[in-house]
Structure formats: structure tokens, C-alpha cells
Enzyme design. Structure first.
Site, PDB file in Angstrom:
ATOM      1  N   ASP A   1       0.828  -1.193   0.000  1.00 34.66           N
ATOM      2  CA  ASP A   1       0.000   0.000   0.000  1.00 34.66           C
ATOM      3  C   ASP A   1       0.874   1.259   0.000  1.00 34.66           C
ATOM      4  O   ASP A   1       2.079   1.180   0.239  1.00 34.66           O
ATOM      5  CB  ASP A   1      -0.874  -0.019   1.266  1.00 34.66           C
ATOM      6  CG  ASP A   1      -2.349   0.065   0.913  1.00 34.66           C
ATOM      7  OD1 ASP A   1      -2.676   0.849   0.011  1.00 34.66           O
ATOM      8  OD2 ASP A   1      -3.142  -0.634   1.548  1.00 34.66           O
TER       9      ASP A   1
ATOM     10  N   ASP B   1     -10.381   2.771  -2.661  1.00 37.98           N
ATOM     11  CA  ASP B   1     -11.024   1.510  -2.255  1.00 37.98           C
ATOM     12  C   ASP B   1     -12.455   1.373  -2.768  1.00 37.98           C
ATOM     13  O   ASP B   1     -13.235   2.330  -2.762  1.00 37.98           O
ATOM     14  CB  ASP B   1     -11.055   1.408  -0.730  1.00 37.98           C
ATOM     15  CG  ASP B   1      -9.663   1.296  -0.151  1.00 37.98           C
ATOM     16  OD1 ASP B   1      -8.691   1.354  -0.927  1.00 37.98           O
ATOM     17  OD2 ASP B   1      -9.546   1.160   1.068  1.00 37.98           O
TER      18      ASP B   1
HETATM   19  C1  GLA Z   1      -5.899   0.816   1.853  1.00 33.71           C
HETATM   20  C2  GLA Z   1      -6.059  -0.169   0.699  1.00 33.71           C
HETATM   21  C3  GLA Z   1      -7.079  -1.211   1.081  1.00 33.71           C
HETATM   22  C4  GLA Z   1      -6.689  -1.910   2.375  1.00 33.71           C
HETATM   23  C5  GLA Z   1      -6.477  -0.897   3.470  1.00 33.71           C
HETATM   24  C6  GLA Z   1      -5.870  -1.506   4.728  1.00 33.71           C
HETATM   25  O1  GLA Z   1      -7.035   1.576   2.024  1.00 33.71           O
HETATM   26  O2  GLA Z   1      -6.409   0.503  -0.466  1.00 33.71           O
HETATM   27  O3  GLA Z   1      -7.224  -2.143   0.033  1.00 33.71           O
HETATM   28  O4  GLA Z   1      -5.514  -2.644   2.173  1.00 33.71           O
HETATM   29  O5  GLA Z   1      -5.600   0.121   3.045  1.00 33.71           O
HETATM   30  O6  GLA Z   1      -5.753  -0.568   5.747  1.00 33.71           O
END
Ligand code: GLA
Length: 639
Positions: free
Chosen positions: A194, A281
Site C-alpha cells: 500500500d 477503495d
Molecule cells: C488501503 C487499501 C485497502 C486496504 C487498506 C488496509 O485503504 O487501499 O485495500 O488494504 O488500506 O488498511
């Protein structure tokens, strides 16, 4: 005479351009006779499996992971290709003060308590997953801290503990050490990295001013490409890729880049990792699904065997996609499959009703996603109501998805031209949900699509280009190695919904996800139909000038041909462009210099035994000029 003088001038400028670039950095337009897409790791087809995040967020436990793994095996989903069992954010306790070794939170992963509180290992967990015939995935961050530390709030479950330094659990300054630990010592096969740690910890952020975290000047501003250090983000991800290669001599790993379409990942992540997130997300909401789908669906030339667009993990089973919304759930699954997205289940499989298991387990639709040709579907018909996507399969069939985005039923006419099948031969559609075979048709057929429904078919017929393939039918083998973009731009064609995080505060979602102007199949970089000198073309690839496509011929076809010119939609109508075709680095054909309004040149060359065909469009580099759009109309490989 005037035109002749202008071509001479254009040629002279071109020679100067080529000569000048020999002394500078490598010329992105110079033929390399190679395929530069990332093919390391194990992602010849899009990865499939399960991830803890959409099911449990940071409230993950070993029990939940194994219960889901067991459900994947017992239900038969593992045998259908779901292999990766990925632990997302929440697994870590702290970084050991003495030597920086990561310590696992054994309270939720008891099998990791292998040698006292400070000596933990995931080896028992990965051994067990491997013994079940599965693969194991882990999660980290490019910066010092993770996304749950940045955005989870103080009450998120399982946030890292200890001093500021002990809570720095990301890869920053530790990528060699951590990758070695995760892959060599602990035996993982997949890592998602990430980018929150290089995004949210600026000196003036609450996270830092509160004294809880150390500042790291942000490299990514997801809203603003001009405030993003693209080169540095790329370098840090490349460091991880290098470590992965070193620590996995057998090449058995998957590298998932999670930078949400920011930092111009569209143009470079295909050279660095196996997956690249194209948007922020996904949430279990219909309109958010549209946004995430659009962010990947509009870039088919940027997905190839080995490196895929990732619109995020599946949310089938939740919210707008739960068992009471099967139309939406099936659409979500079919759409991810037609664009060759990774299929990572994000649902607590301990409670999955049969109707949801049937969606995950639809072998015909899984096969569309996993088709070995690796072509992401190309948009054949576009509107805000209905879209038609067509994906060319390895066996010569086509997968066709008809997607009703809206709330009104739609009567859709599907044409042979859209599928690139002959109008005069029968076309047969097999519905991959009902398994019904529809009566054969010629030319076109009418289909009824319910609100939010996606019809998905396997289509057989006679290809309109007999004995060959248009490049726009084989995007998995066409790589825009240089796409001519001078200034990356946000993409206005992506659906914008009410923010799942901020609601209607502020002034609304502005277009983000830099990708507007990228190379396109059967469309110009700005979404127009292809047209040169007033003549429209149904097939072709298009990019901005000063671009280079790599095309994998692999000795399969004997001829390449295309009609080349400046597209009628070009913004700069005065610039001259010259088109070049190379075969394994050798110049095979050159066009006359072309500008807006000129009729296309027909380039037709023998490519027998050629592995890599390269298509270069060059003009004088002028960073302040408006974009010049070039079209390789009817570009095709023929036998
Ligand atoms: C980010 C990523 C998600 C997930 C979260 C975990 O938002 O985009 O897919 O992995 O972190 O905290």
C-alpha cells in the site's frame, strides 16, 4: 510545393530530434526489440483467491483466515482457481527495537508464537496453507506506516503497538529486510504494498503533530499529480520488485502495487509489478462499484499477461452486492471478469449462502477472466446507460458483456460489427449465467437487459478479419511503451459518486485517477471514434504523438498492416507526424510526414519470424503544444 517544403522541414527537425536524444537519457521512442511488460512473478493470468480486508478489515484472526481457506477448499472454489489466501492490514504487533525484525500479533495469530514474545513466525501458517494446496499472501506499506494507522482512527482493531519507532511497520528503509523475512523465512507467495505511508504523514498532519507518528514528506497527493513525486514512488516500488526477485529465485510470487491510480501508475506499474490498483477503495455501494470499474475498464492496453489493472478486491456478498441483490452481485462479478481483473473474494465464507457461492464458482465466467490470451475487454459501445464490452479469447471466441448501468430496463441491439464478426455468417451466443444457447443470428440481435444487469455471453462466429487479428482485438499483446503524454491528466470519464468517506462535505468528487489521454483500442485517447481525413474506422489503436507501441508477434503472423495518420480529433492541427514500423529493432516501413487532414498512408510489411513489432509515431517535441492524436487505423497482424 509548399507541402513538399513542409515535409522537408519536418524531416530535418526529426533528424535533429533523433541526434539530440542520442546524448541524453534513453530515447523512449527508440526500438528495443523487446517486450517491456513485467512478466516476473506468477501472474500469467489474473490472480484469484481471498483476502481478509473486505471481510474483516483489521479485525482479522488466524481462525477466520483458516476457516475461509477451508471453505475455499471444501466448496471446490480452490479447484476452480481461487488459490491465494491473503492477510491484509492488521497482522503486525511491532518492529523489534533491537534489529528491526517484524513481530506478529500472536494474540490473533497464535501459531506465530514460535519462540517467545519477541520471536514470531508465520511459517506455521504458510506451511498449513501450502499443505492445503493454497498460496499465502501478506500486506505491507511503502512508507513507514500503514493505511489503518493513517485512516483507521484511534479505535481501529489491532493497530501496531509500542514506541513511535516500534510502530513503524512499513517497508520504508526496510524493504530488503522485510521482503527477505516474508518470503524466505516465512514462505509467503504474494505481497500487497500500500502507499498510505508515503501519502498521509506530512509534518502538519494530525497524525504527526499529535506526536504519534514520525513525519515523512508525502510523495503522493491522490488529488493532485503536480504535487506527486512520480519518479520517487516508482523507485520505491521498483526497490521492492528488485528485492522480490532476489529473494524468490523460483519466481513464485505476486507483487500487488496499491497506489490507487495516483502517481501516474497507469504508465509505469505495468513494468514494475503484477497488479496495479486503478482507484481508491471499493465499497459495497453500486455507484462506487461504477467508479472502480470505470477506472480499470478504460485502460485495456495497460493490462497484459503478467501485469493487470486492479479495480480492487471483490465486494460480492456485502451491501448492494449481498444475497438480496443478486443482479448487482452478478454484475460486479461479470464486470471484473470481462476486464481480466484479479478475483479476490472479500467475504466471510463461513456464512456464504449458496447463491453467492454459485456466483464465485461460475466456471464459465471464471474462464473468461482467466483466459490465457490475457486480453482485457475493449469497449465496443459506450453510453452512460448501457455499455458493451468485447474480449477476444484464446480459442477465437469472444466474450461479450452487456452492462446496464442505470435504473431503467434497456433494449439493446448487439451488432456483428461490435463483436468484429462477419455480418453474413451465423453468430451464436451462450448465456454464461443461464447456460442457455440463444438462436443464431446474423448482422444484429436485440436483447433485453434489466436495470443493473450484466448479460455475459460466449460468442462464436466468423471473425471479420479472416486469418488475422486487429491489434484492438489483442490488447494483451500490445503495449504502449511510450504513450506520448507530456502532462498526466485526471480522467473525467470515470463515474463520480458521493464520497464513501466524506459524504457530501466539501465540493464533491473531482475527477482523479490519472489516465486521460492514454493509448486506446478502437477509440482515440480522448474517447472519440477513430477518424482520419473524414474517414471513420471501426478498428485501430490510437495514442498521442511521440509514442511507441510494442506488439508481440512471436513469429505467429506474417504481415502487419495499418492505415496511419493524424486523427481528425487531434487538438494540434498543424504538427507533422511520421510513422515507423520496426521488426525486432529493424526499420521496416516509414510513412510520409502526416498532419491533420492528410489521407492515411497504408503501411504494409512482412513480419515473418519477427518476435516484436514496434509502432512509433514521431514529431518535433514541443511540451507546450496541444496534444496531437495519431491513429493506426485497422492495424492488424495477418497470416
Ligand atoms: C488501503 C487499501 C485497502 C486496504 C487498506 C488496509 O485503504 O487501499 O485495500 O488494504 O488500506 O488498511
Amino acid at each position: 510545393m509548399k507541402a513538399f517544403m513542409r515535409s522537408i522541414l519536418a524531416c530535418t527537425a526529426l533528424t535533429a530530434l533523433v541526434a539530440g536524444s542520442a546524448m541524453a537519457a534513453p530515447d523512449p521512442l527508440a526500438p528495443t526489440a523487446s517486450w517491456s511488460v513485467y512478466t516476473a512473478g506468477r501472474a500469467a493470468t489474473p490472480p484469484m483467491g481471498w483476502s481478509s480486508w473486505n471481510a474483516f478489515q483489521t479485525d482479522v484472526t488466524e481462525q477466520k483466515v483458516f476457516d475461509s481457506a477451508k471453505a475455499i477448499v471444501d466448496s471446490g472454489l480452490a479447484a476452480k482457481g481461487y488459490r491465494y489466501i491473503n492477510i491484509d492490514d492488521g497482522w503486525w504487533l511491532k518492529r523489534r527495537a533491537t534489529d528491526g525484525r517484524m513481530i506478529i500479533r500472536t494474540k490473533i495469530f497464535p501459531s506465530a508464537a514460535t519462540g517467545g514474545p519477541d520471536e514470531t513466525s508465520f511459517k506455521p501458517l504458510t506451511d498449513r496453507l501450502h499443505s492445503m494446496g493454497l498460496k499465502a499472501g501478506i500486506y505491507s506499506d511503502l512508507g513507514r506506516n500503514s493505511c489503518s494507522q493513517a485512516f483507521g482512527g484511534p479505535n481501529a482493531a489491532n493497530l501496531p503497538e509500542g514506541t513511535v519507532a516500534e510502530r513503524e511497520i512499513g517497508l520504508y528503509g526496510h524493504s530488503d529486510q522485510d521482503v527477505q523475512l516474508y518470503f524466505v523465512d516465512w514462505g509467503f507467495d504474494f505481497i500487497k504494498v500500500d502507499g498510505c505511508g508515503v501519502r498521509a504523514f506530512g509534518a502538519d498532519s494530525d497524525l504527526v503533530t499529535s506526536g504519534k507518528y514520525r513525519a515523512l514528506p508525502p510523495l503522493i497527493d491522490v488529488q493532485e499529480i503536480n504535487r506527486t513525486d512520480v519518479a520517487q514512488v516508482r523507485k520505491l516500488y521498483t526497490d521492492v520488485a528488485d528485492a522480490l526477485k532476489r529473494d524468490n529465485p523460483d519466481g513464485d510470487y505476486v507483487f500487488s502495487i496499491c497506489a490507487w491510480g495516483s502517481a501516474d501508475v497507469r504508465s509505469w506499474a505495468k513494468n514494475v509489478g503484477n497488479l496495479s490498483r486503478t482507484s481508491d477503495d471499493l465499497t459495497p455501494s453500486w455507484t462506487r462499484m461504477l467508479a472502480n470499474f470505470d477506472s480499470a475498464a478504460d485502460r485495456p492496453l495497460y493490462a497484459h499477461p503478467g501485469s493487470w489493472n486492479d479495480p480492487d478486491m471483490l465486494f460480492v456478498g456485502h451491501g448492494d452486492f449481498d444475497e438480496n441483490h443478486l443482479t448487482e452481485a452478478k454484475s460486479h462479478f461479470a464486470l471484473w471478469s470481462i476486464i481480466a481483473a484479479p478475483l479476490l473474494i472479500g467475504y466471510d465464507l463461513r456464512k456464504a449462502p449458496p447463491a453467492l457461492m454459485d456466483i464465485f464458482g461460475n466456471t464459465d465466467i471464471i474462464a473468461i477472466d482467466q483466459d490465457p490470451a490475457g486480453n482485457q475487454a475493449v469497449l465496443a459501445y459506450d453510453s452512460n446507460d448501457v455499455q458493451i464490452f468485447v474480449k477476444t479469447l484464446a480459442n477465437g471466441h469472444k466474450a461479450v458483456a452487456i452492462f446496464n448501468r442505470g435504473l431503467a430496463p434497456a433494449d439493446v441491439i448487439l451488432t456483428a460489427d461490435q463483436i468484429k464478426f462477419s455480418k453474413t455468417a451465423p453468430i451464436v451466443l451462450k448465456d454464461l449465467w443461464t447456460k442457455a444457447t440463444l438462436p443464431a443470428f446474423q448482422s444484429d440481435t436485440k436483447l433485453h437487459v434489466e436495470p443493473r444487469q450484466t448479460l455475459i455471453f460466449d460468442a462464436t462466429g466468423t471473425r471479420s478479419l479472416d486469418g488475422g487479428l486487429y491489434l484492438s482485438e489483442m490488447p494483451g499483446r500490445v503495449n504502449p511503451a511510450a504513450d506520448g503524454i507530456v502532462q498526466p491528466q485526471a480522467d473525467p470519464t470515470i463515474h463520480r459518486m458521493i464520497s464513501p468517506w466524506g459524504g457530501t462535505r466539501g465540493s464533491g468528487e473531482r475527477p482523479v485517477y490519472t489516465g486521460w489521454g492514454g493509448a486506446q483500442a478502437d477509440s482515440t485517447p480522448y474517447g472519440q471514434a477513430l477518424k482520419i481525413a473524414g474517414k471513420a474506422f471501426d478498428s485501430g489503436v490510437s495514442a498521442l504523438t511521440n509514442s511507441r507501441f510494442e506488439v508481440r508477434n512471436d513469429g505467429e503472423f506474417t504481415h502487419f498492416s495499418a492505415k496511419v495518420g493524424v486523427d481528425d480529433s487531434t487538438q494540434d492541427t498543424s504538427k507533422y507526424v511520421t510513422f515507423f514500423v520496426y521488426g525486432d529493432g529493424k526499420l521496416l516501413a516509414t510513412s510520409k510526414p502526416k498532419r491533420f487532414g492528410d489521407t492515411p498512408d497504408n503501411l504494409s510489411v512482412d513480419v515473418t519470424k519477427v518476435k516484436i513489432v514496434e509502432l512509433v509515431a514521431k514529431s518535433v517535441v514541443d511540451k507546450t503544444a496541444r496534444p496531437t492524436v495519431v491513429t493506426w487505423a485497422e492495424a492488424a497482424l495477418l497470416k
